[in-house]
Write a protein that holds these residues in place. Structure first.
Motif, PDB file in Angstrom:
ATOM      1  N   SER A 146       0.769  -1.163   0.055  1.00 19.33           N
ATOM      2  CA  SER A 146       0.069  -0.105   0.077  1.00 19.33           C
ATOM      3  C   SER A 146       0.770   1.354   0.070  1.00 19.33           C
ATOM      4  O   SER A 146       1.914   1.451   0.337  1.00 19.33           O
ATOM      5  CB  SER A 146      -1.204   0.321   1.381  1.00 19.33           C
ATOM      6  N   THR A 147       0.439   2.255  -0.474  1.00 16.86           N
ATOM      7  CA  THR A 147       1.136   3.548  -0.441  1.00 16.86           C
ATOM      8  C   THR A 147       1.174   4.189   1.093  1.00 16.86           C
ATOM      9  O   THR A 147       1.928   4.873   1.240  1.00 16.86           O
ATOM     10  CB  THR A 147       0.173   4.856  -1.169  1.00 16.86           C
ATOM     11  N   LYS A 177       2.731  -2.616   5.893  1.00 15.15           N
ATOM     12  CA  LYS A 177       2.929  -2.556   4.460  1.00 15.15           C
ATOM     13  C   LYS A 177       4.365  -2.293   4.083  1.00 15.15           C
ATOM     14  O   LYS A 177       4.719  -2.605   2.877  1.00 15.15           O
ATOM     15  CB  LYS A 177       1.653  -1.468   4.171  1.00 15.15           C
ATOM     16  N   HIS A 202       0.474  -1.448  -5.024  1.00 15.62           N
ATOM     17  CA  HIS A 202      -0.464  -0.587  -4.373  1.00 15.62           C
ATOM     18  C   HIS A 202      -1.687  -0.592  -5.154  1.00 15.62           C
ATOM     19  O   HIS A 202      -1.646  -0.161  -6.123  1.00 15.62           O
ATOM     20  CB  HIS A 202       0.068   0.903  -4.269  1.00 15.62           C
ATOM     21  N   ASP A 254       2.358   0.783  -8.663  1.00 14.26           N
ATOM     22  CA  ASP A 254       1.130   1.545  -8.439  1.00 14.26           C
ATOM     23  C   ASP A 254       0.662   1.946  -9.985  1.00 14.26           C
ATOM     24  O   ASP A 254       1.209   2.366 -10.650  1.00 14.26           O
ATOM     25  CB  ASP A 254       1.567   2.780  -7.652  1.00 14.26           C
TER      26      ASP A 254
END
Length: 285
Positions: A146-147, A177, A202, A254
């Protein structure tokens, strides 16, 4: 968002997905099934997995296999891996998708809840299936990060062995994360030259069940600004299938594109996390 979902023919390719009964995992499973993959869905209960099994079977004519898996219980992780290996099938894609966020507590195996499920459980599962992945190469390991990992300023290795300290569980989620990104980097180094490549993704801010522990009324408000699970699955599917990524490994993705991860995602921290993770799961190898 880039339409990065590759329509690669996955016929004959075996994919194991954790947490595939809901959210991003469910959407990812459906898309991979539509591309011809043979699926193993590793989830906590058969009852909750049955609807997605039926949905995929009806849509594709191919019935996914169910594997029981509780990532917070390392004995369950070992049993899941053993069950899959007993099938004597190849494994071309391991998709570490399951996760929790915004919840408090600790796992059955004694780790902070988010860290134990999001990192430690997946670390052990991947290690137990590593030889099978190498044997099946070319193969891929895709881990949903995840960001939010940018919010973590490192890993407190004492804190991850204790119950969640924050009121929201979100700082701990960020640490878990970051661990996903570090794990992907170190796994790539350890698998160099084997034909197994790794990717941390992400999915975007997705309105999925990962946020089920966030209290009312915050949960419905944050979901208003999130993507659908189908959109969120795109980068996972891209990294699992795209031919152009066959020689890329260890990266953070992403919107179906490689991005620079957090400055805290260092080689040194990745090595330290790996060393400690090996010690934590040694009794279950």
């Amino acid at each position: 968002m880039t339409d990065g979902v590759s329509r690669t023919d996955m016929t004959g390719r075996v994919v194991l997905i954790t947490g595939a009964n809901t959210g991003i995992g469910r959407a990812t499973a459906m898309q991979l099934a539509e591309q011809g993959a043979e699926l193993y869905l590793a989830c906590r209960t058969a009852e909750r997995t049955r609807p997605v099994v039926e949905e995929i079977t009806e849509a594709t004519g191919r019935k996914p296999h169910y594997l029981q898996l509780d990532l917070g219980d390392l004995e369950s992780v070992r049993e899941c891996a053993q069950t899959f290996l007993a099938e004597r099938k190849p494994l071309h894609v391991l998709l570490n998708n399951a996760g929790v966020g915004g919840r408090r507590g600790s796992t059955a195996s004694g780790f902070e809840l988010a860290f134990g499920i999001n990192h430690v459980g997946h670390f052990l599962l991947t290690e137990l299936l590593r030889d099978k992945l190498v044997e099946s190469a070319p193969a891929r390991v895709v881990t949903v990060a995840s960001t939010v990992h940018f919010n973590a300023r490192g890993i407190d290795f004492e804190a991850v062995r204790k119950p969640t300290a924050s009121r929201t569980g979100l700082p701990e989620y960020a640490v878990s994360k970051l661990a996903n990104v570090l794990f992907t980097q170190e796994l790539a180094r350890r698998l160099e030259g084997t034909g197994v490549t790794t990717y941390a993704v992400h999915p975007g801010a997705v309105a999925s069940d990962v946020w089920r522990g966030v209290p009312w009324p915050i949960r419905p408000l944050i979901k208003l600004f999130m993507r659908s699970t189908e959109e969120g699955a795109a980068t996972s599917v891209y990294c699992a299938t795209a031919p152009e990524l066959a020689t890329e490994t260890g990266g953070y993705y992403d919107d179906c594109a490689a991005k620079e991860p957090s400055k805290y995602a260092t080689r040194e921290l990745a090595a330290e996390l790996w060393r400690r993770s090996e010690e934590w799961v040694a009794d279950y190898r």
